[in-house]
Structures are given as C-alpha cells and as structure tokens.
Write an enzyme that holds these catalytic residues in place. Structure first.
Site, PDB file in Angstrom:
ATOM      1  N   SER A   9       0.834  -1.198   0.000  1.00  0.00           N
ATOM      2  CA  SER A   9       0.000   0.000   0.000  1.00  0.00           C
ATOM      3  C   SER A   9       0.877   1.259   0.000  1.00  0.00           C
ATOM      4  CB  SER A   9      -0.964  -0.053   1.184  1.00  0.00           C
ATOM      5  OG  SER A   9      -1.910   0.982   1.119  1.00  0.00           O
ATOM      6  N   MET A  10       0.663   2.164   0.955  1.00  0.00           N
ATOM      7  CA  MET A  10       1.451   3.401   1.003  1.00  0.00           C
ATOM      8  C   MET A  10       2.913   3.129   1.352  1.00  0.00           C
ATOM      9  SD  MET A  10      -0.504   5.809   0.046  1.00  0.00           S
ATOM     10  CE  MET A  10       0.407   7.288   0.487  1.00  0.00           C
TER      11      MET A  10
END
Length: 468
Positions: free
Chosen positions: A182-183
C-alpha cells in the site's frame, strides 16, 4: 388565532415525514451501493485466497535512529527454520497506512519454507526479511508523516547493512530490495530519492517491489503536500541505474484504492525497468485480491517469496527483472532437455506463428512458469534443430459460464494449461517434435491475435484459436 394543538400536530407530522424520508433515502442508497458492488463482483469474479500459516518471531535491531525516533526496525525469523543471525540477501518490508510490521510474517514464512525445501540445489543463500514498525501511523492522510517514514527508512537501510558486519567483506550484501505494501510502496520510492550516494555505495536499492500501492494518485487527495510528494516521485524515471520498479495490483477486488492508480505509466518505466501486473493475470493466482489480503494471500505470497529468492541469486539488473517476469508474468524461455521428458509428439507446421496447448497430468507450481518441455523444428529433409519458444499458462475451466477471474479459492496448478508460442522460419514446411512428460495432452494450430469480449468464459475469444 389558530389552534396551537393543531400546529404542534402538523410540526410533529412533518418531523416524522422528514425522518422516514431520510431513512428511506439512506436505505435506497445502501441498496444501490450494494447492488453496484455485487454486480461488479459478479461480472469480474470474486477474490479467493487460500490461508497462510507461519511460526513468526521478530528480533529488534537497535541503533537505527540515534535521535530517538518512535519507529523501529525488526528482523523476521521463521520458527525452527531461520538462523538468529542474518546471512542472506536483505529485503526490507514497509507497511502501509495504519499497517503493522507483523504483516511481513506471511511472506517471510513462505521464503523460509521454500528455501529449506530447495537449498543447495536451487539457491545458495536465503532471504533475510527485515520489517519496519511505523507505529501504525496514518501515512495516507498526512504528508509530513509520510516524509518522516521515508527518512527513517533511509537510516534503516544503513542499519541493515551494518547487520552483516560479522561476515567477511566479500560476502556482505551490496544491495537491498524494498518490499512495500500500500502506502509503504510510496515510502519506499520516496526514500530511494532521498538516499545520498556519499552515505554508502551508490544506488543501495536495486529493486522496489510494491503490493496494492497507489502509484499514480494518492488515495485521499486532500493534502497539497501529498500532491507535491507524488509529483516528486513521479518525476523520476526508473531506468538504469535507478532501482527496478514492480507493482502488483489486486484489481476490482481492492476497494481501498483506485485500480488504475496501481498501474505504472511509460513515463515511469521502460520495457527493461519493471512492470505492473494485476493478480488476475499472475499464473496460478488468476483472481482478484482484496487490499489487506495481498500480504497473506497464499497464492500471491508464494510467488512473491519465490521472486525474492530468485532475485537474490541474480547478479545483474536484467537477471532480477527476469526472475520477476518468470514468477509474476509467467514469461520464460525454454531450458535444455530435462530427464523427466519421456515421450515425443509430432506436430505438423501449418503457419510461421504456431501455438501448442500442453496439459500436464501432474503440474506443479514450478512447472507453471517453466514447463518441462523441449522442442525441435524438423525440415522436410529430416534435418532437425533445437527450437526456442515462449511459454505461459492460462486457466483451464470446465464450466464456461463462470466469470473471470476464478471464484472460490482461486486456481491451482492442476487447473491450468500451457501455451507454447513458436515463431518459426518463413519457410515453414516441416514439423515440430515436442518432447514432454508421459500422459500430457497436446493440441496445436496457428496463433491468432483476437479481441477479448465479455466477462464470462462463454464470451471469451481466446488469444489462441486452435484447429483440431
């Protein structure tokens, strides 16, 4: 003057009507949302992942940040398999928004299991999986947090190198792979732009492998500073000597990020710089994967772990890219003859572009990307020579009305068929001799490019149209 009781009754009726209308509207919107989601999943297929199991332990590494950061760095060790001291190829796992460093355990366990099964014959060294604890901060919503995480990661890379000082100088790793979820993938990309060559050898990171990372736009575009971070990292082109950039995307089953944001544009990478792939296109996975499930989905973690192990053995940038292409795209060129090939099928050449479908009786995870088959092209005069080809696997489903990708538990190796892609000489009179394991079925014909139409197998126009 009007009746006050009548006025109060009218106001009470209006309030009840407003409340009922609001409830009805909320119910309608909820139904529309559920119907839209259900319809989308019915047309694109539900995600299905087999569970993963592990025996995790985490050893803290001190001295990452002398300034007293609240972040931390750990070394993952699989119980009963991994030695306490790192001696393999370093990989650093970076969790995403509100993610935990413990999410690394699924991939770490698969790395350990595969290495101990194939050690000495397939790999000389294992992978040491380090994992960063960001205290489950909300990096997707706060740009300064994202920057501070990237700054910590730069220091963590230096600390990882120091973890190998017990080894002779010629056995210490020179590069590190960053694995971001993800991030965490954005943190990895930002950190790679911050690393100063004077701190260590140039280009300390050689691969950035991301899972469910929104590369092209932030998931919550509310912070102007976040937009500047994205502009900064997307102004970098990942050509040599920059790290390879590889993105794995969950597709429509990932409802936390926009699917297209996980892709990689031509402005970021070229043909030899990396790629993006959706899990629906990964051989042996062939199903969408939910955002959080990306790190524990058994079909995905197996291939990510195998990619990391093969990358660790590869000495060159191209070798590492080939390892990722082999396990995540199913692209591999045939190897020399294998001892298990015990029967030959003769196939008449009818076109310069030929496709052969090969269905094995007992396929394995390894055969999905490297099928046990060789071929020779024989001219009419009887002169035969080894013929190279490209191979890839596709699902083999008995029910044509099932949607793509696959439902339930996804796909297994025995539910696949190999496509062998031959590019033959223009003078194509002759035949192919296909050597393969006993019991495999072989079908052949010209390879024709066609357009994909519809979402169900009964509507699917296969890329390979075969003449019986």
């Amino acid at each position: 003057m009007g009746d006050p009781n009548k006025y109060r009754k009218s106001r009470s009726f209006q309030r009840r009507l407003t409340l009922l209308t609001s409830i009805a509207l909320c119910a309608l919107l909820t139904w529309v949302g559920y119907w839209s989601y259900s319809t989308d999943q019915a047309m694109s297929g539900l995600w299905g992942c087999e569970m993963a199991y592990m025996y995790p332990s985490f050893s803290p590494l001190e001295g990452v940040d002398t300034a007293g950061s609240r972040y931390a760095l750990f070394l993952y060790r699989e119980g009963g398999m991994d030695p306490p001291v790192p001696s393999g190829h370093p990989v650093i796992f970076i969790p995403g928004n509100a993610g935990s460093y413990k999410q690394a355990r699924s991939i770490g366990a698969s790395v350990a299991a595969q290495f101990h099964k194939g050690r000495d014959t397939t790999w000389t060294k294992s992978v040491d999986l380090f994992t960063v604890d960001f205290n489950e901060d909300l990096s997707a919503l706060h740009a300064p947090t994202l920057r501070s995480q990237a700054q910590f990661l730069v220091k963590a890379i230096a600390r990882v190198y120091r973890a190998y000082e017990h080894l002779p100088a010629d056995e210490r790793p020179a590069k590190v792979i960053l694995l971001g979820h993800s991030m965490g993938g954005i943190v990895a990309r930002l950190a790679s732009t911050m690393a100063q060559p004077t701190m260590w050898q140039p280009s300390p990171v050689d691969v950035i492998l991301t899972m469910s990372t929104p590369h092209l736009q932030p998931p919550a575009p509310l912070d102007p500073e976040m937009e500047r971070i994205y502009a900064e990292i997307n102004s970098v082109r990942y050509s040599d000597p920059s790290p390879l950039l590889i993105s794995i995307c969950g597709g429509t089953s990932d409802v936390q990020i926009v699917s297209d944001a996980c892709a990689l544009t031509n402005s970021l990478i070229g043909r030899d710089d990396g790629f993006a792939v959706f899990t629906t296109g990964i051989p042996g996975v062939w199903t969408g994967v939910e955002h959080q499930a990306m790190v524990w989905c058994d079909q995905v973690r197996y291939r990510v772990a195998r990619t990391l192990l093969d990358m660790g053995e590869a000495a060159s940038r191209q070798g590492k890219l080939s390892a990722a292409q082999r396990w995540l795209l199913g692209i591999s060129e045939t190897q020399p003859a294998l001892p298990t090939l015990d029967t030959t099928t003769r196939v008449e050449v009818v076109a310069s572009r030929m496709a052969i479908l090969l269905k094995l009786t007992y396929p394995t995870e390894v055969s999905l990307v490297s099928p046990p088959v060789t071929a020779q092209f024989c001219e009419e005069e009887g002169v035969c020579s080894d013929q190279t080809f490209f191979s890839y696997s596709v699902p083999w489903l008995p029910v044509s009305e099932r949607p793509f990708p696959l439902l339930g538990e996804g796909s297994r190796p025995e539910e696949s068929v190999f496509v062998l892609d031959f590019d033959l000489p223009e003078v194509n009179r002759g035949w192919l001799e296909i050597r393969h394991p006993l019991g495999a079925s072989v079908h052949s014909g010209p390879l024709v490019d066609q357009t994909v139409v519809g979402s169900r197998w009964s509507e699917w126009h296969h890329r390979t149209r075969l003449n019986a």
